[in-house]
Design a protein around this motif. Sequence first.
Motif, PDB file in Angstrom:
ATOM      1  N   HIS A  25       0.845  -1.193   0.000  1.00  0.00           N
ATOM      2  CA  HIS A  25       0.000   0.000   0.000  1.00  0.00           C
ATOM      3  C   HIS A  25       0.876   1.237   0.000  1.00  0.00           C
ATOM      4  N   GLY A  26       0.327   2.305  -0.530  1.00  0.00           N
ATOM      5  CA  GLY A  26       1.117   3.513  -0.726  1.00  0.00           C
ATOM      6  C   GLY A  26       0.905   4.579   0.307  1.00  0.00           C
ATOM      7  N   GLY A  27       0.343   4.229   1.464  1.00  0.00           N
ATOM      8  CA  GLY A  27       0.135   5.214   2.516  1.00  0.00           C
ATOM      9  C   GLY A  27      -1.338   5.375   2.837  1.00  0.00           C
ATOM     10  N   ALA A  28      -1.622   5.942   3.975  1.00  0.00           N
ATOM     11  CA  ALA A  28      -3.002   6.153   4.400  1.00  0.00           C
ATOM     12  C   ALA A  28      -3.216   7.627   4.707  1.00  0.00           C
ATOM     13  N   GLY A  29      -4.357   8.158   4.301  1.00  0.00           N
ATOM     14  CA  GLY A  29      -4.620   9.574   4.540  1.00  0.00           C
ATOM     15  C   GLY A  29      -6.031   9.944   4.144  1.00  0.00           C
ATOM     16  N   THR A  30      -6.245  11.203   3.845  1.00  0.00           N
ATOM     17  CA  THR A  30      -7.592  11.706   3.615  1.00  0.00           C
ATOM     18  C   THR A  30      -7.687  12.477   2.299  1.00  0.00           C
ATOM     19  N   ILE A  31      -7.048  12.001   1.273  1.00  0.00           N
ATOM     20  CA  ILE A  31      -7.138  12.686  -0.006  1.00  0.00           C
ATOM     21  C   ILE A  31      -8.510  12.442  -0.633  1.00  0.00           C
ATOM     22  N   LEU A  32      -9.051  13.485  -1.237  1.00  0.00           N
ATOM     23  CA  LEU A  32     -10.355  13.384  -1.869  1.00  0.00           C
ATOM     24  C   LEU A  32     -10.193  13.033  -3.343  1.00  0.00           C
ATOM     25  N   LYS A  33     -11.167  12.283  -3.859  1.00  0.00           N
ATOM     26  CA  LYS A  33     -11.123  11.906  -5.263  1.00  0.00           C
ATOM     27  C   LYS A  33     -11.081  13.147  -6.150  1.00  0.00           C
ATOM     28  N   SER A  34     -11.781  14.198  -5.726  1.00  0.00           N
ATOM     29  CA  SER A  34     -11.838  15.417  -6.525  1.00  0.00           C
ATOM     30  C   SER A  34     -10.488  16.133  -6.601  1.00  0.00           C
ATOM     31  N   GLU A  35      -9.582  15.821  -5.678  1.00  0.00           N
ATOM     32  CA  GLU A  35      -8.276  16.466  -5.651  1.00  0.00           C
ATOM     33  C   GLU A  35      -7.227  15.706  -6.459  1.00  0.00           C
ATOM     34  N   MET A  36      -7.612  14.574  -7.013  1.00  0.00           N
ATOM     35  CA  MET A  36      -6.669  13.769  -7.775  1.00  0.00           C
ATOM     36  C   MET A  36      -7.210  13.545  -9.177  1.00  0.00           C
TER      37      MET A  36
END
Length: 225
Positions: A60-71
């Motif tokens: 896995h490449g890390g855990a966090g709170t990125i939003l789909k709209s930001e990627m």
Amino acid sequence: MGATLKRVAAFLFIAALTINASPLGARAGKSEGQAQSGSVGDRAAGAARLAAQPFGFAIHGGAGTILKSEMGPELEEAYRAKLREAVLAGYSIVKNGGSSLDAVETAIRMLEDSPLFNAGKGSVMTSERTFELDASVMDGKTLKAGAVAGLKHIKNPISLARLVMEQSEHVLLAGDGAEAFAREKGVDFVQHEYFFTDRRLKELEREKEKERRKKTTAPQQPQTR
């Protein structure tokens, strides 16, 4: 992993492969210094049973709170492509009779070498715009472990963590002591600026701006005499 002022968004993706047969039996026959018992036939039968067992390799490449709209789709595909490359590299090592430790180290080094992940190049910054990298590894067979912390010039912290586990009497080395041990072992050093990416600088600046806004909008506490 890098240290940061606050939590930093990261992308999480699990990639796993499982097959129904593997060369585990061949590896079992070469276990590190373990005594073999029973007849040659018994050992061969045991190896055959192990070879029929499935195995998997996940990353896995890390855990966090990125939003789909930001990627955007291009960035998402870049993450998936690198994770796919790393998981297949580790999987291939195990499939071809290599050790799980070699597989794990290889896969993690690939993430450390990529600017996409919060490990090695691409690590998040401290509040002082510096980098302090950590890594750890454990051998599930022996329960030995190795870890490093506060690294500033080590290109691949995971490899140094493994050296701590396998070639020292320690479990954790940190800071200057860890880097002195790395020099003794011939580990690759890099300039501190190697870890820098524009993306991580922008993330840090956003977090600092949030902190400044909180301080300016926070209600003033009444003074007491």
